[in-house]
Design an enzyme around this catalytic site. Structure first.
Site, short mmCIF file in Angstrom:
data_model
loop_
_atom_site.label_atom_id
_atom_site.label_comp_id
_atom_site.label_asym_id
_atom_site.label_seq_id
_atom_site.Cartn_x
_atom_site.Cartn_y
_atom_site.Cartn_z
N GLU A 109 30.24 58.29 11.52
CA GLU A 109 29.60 57.91 12.78
C GLU A 109 28.64 59.03 13.16
O GLU A 109 28.34 59.91 12.33
CB GLU A 109 30.67 57.71 13.87
N LYS A 141 40.21 55.41 20.38
CA LYS A 141 39.64 56.47 21.19
C LYS A 141 40.76 57.12 22.00
O LYS A 141 40.92 56.90 23.20
CB LYS A 141 38.54 55.91 22.11
N THR A 186 34.77 54.35 27.81
CA THR A 186 33.65 54.59 28.72
C THR A 186 32.86 53.30 28.85
O THR A 186 32.49 52.69 27.85
CB THR A 186 32.76 55.71 28.19
#
Length: 268
Positions: free
Chosen positions: A173, A140, A28
């Site tokens: 995270e 990812k 992203t």
């Protein structure tokens, strides 16, 4: 509307392997006046993910042109760049699939991110845990079911975001960002060797800290270590850097180191 291999389409084939198996990777990207920010770093992370998955690399110069074509022309925006292996193969087998599929979608920049950057974010702690998966750690990839469950967990607790632990109760995270914290003159961040996503802004923070001569420690840290920090911040490609001002019952000041990183990275 999506851009699929550079052509505007409303749908993706149901035979696409990302739909069937999560077989691909994505990133992203923040855009400014139609230009992708930190483009080369996003390409590097995508190349590494696709190489691991043994998916053919697209023409990245062509992909950049597609991204700029799809991005919002003026002001801040965002683009999701999604690459799947394509369609075909028998069952799980990727044999016979030769052409990857690039899907790009654009969206408006989240309005509340500016408030988060200035005022900070309050975090909960997810009850669900991330599984240990060193094969895919740091990447990812398109299978995000763990993250879907973690986000639902945090929202059901009434939080906007939360700290995520692995099965060994080590910090990984948040549900949407990488985590850093400061003790004295040392910067700490979780290792991404067993699970989690190693983000582009995380990489920039580490590089900047090392250039400034700041000690950076990577490791497997429990919540007790984080709760005794002097200052905490979170980061991702859209948000940039935002202070963390509270985790459950513990409050943190917005520290000078956090603001320094914001000045150098958010203003890019």
């Amino acid at each position: 509307m999506y851009w699929i291999n550079g052509i505007q389409e409303a749908t993706v084939s149901a035979s696409d392997r990302s739909f069937n198996y999560g077989d691909g990777g994505f990133t992203t990207i923040k855009t400014i006046d139609g230009k992708p920010l930190f483009w080369s770093l996003h390409v590097e992370r995508m190349q590494a993910c696709l190489q691991l998955l043994q998916i053919s690399q697209p023409d990245w110069k062509q992909v950049q042109a597609w991204v700029e074509q799809a991005a919002i022309e003026k002001g801040l925006g965002g683009v999701k760049l999604h690459v799947s292996r394509g369609s075909g193969g028998r069952g799980y087998s990727p044999a016979g699939v030769t052409e990857s599929l690039v899907t790009i979608s654009e969206f408006g920049y989240p309005a509340h991110y500016k408030e988060w950057q200035q005022q900070g974010v309050e975090l909960g702690v997810a009850e669900h845990k991330l599984g240990i998966n060193p094969l895919l750690a740091g990447h990812k990839h398109n299978n995000r079911l763990e993250q879907v469950l973690l986000k639902a967990d945090i929202e059901q607790q009434g939080h906007l975001d939360g700290v995520v632990l692995d099965l060994n109760d080590h910090i990984v995270e948040t549900t949407m960002a990488n985590l850093f914290w400061v003790k004295g003159k040392t910067l700490y961040t979780p290792s991404m060797e067993k699970c989690g996503v190693s983000g582009v802004i995380r990489r920039l923070v580490i590089q900047d800290a090392q250039m400034l001569g700041m000690k950076v420690l990577f490791g497997e840290f429990e919540m007790g270590h984080l709760l005794t920090a002097d200052e905490v911040f979170m980061c991702n490609s859209l948000l940039g850097i935002a202070p963390v001002v509270k985790i459950t019952h513990k409050s943190y000041p917005v520290g000078i180191i956090t603001r320094d990183f914001q000045e150098s990275i958010n203003s890019a």
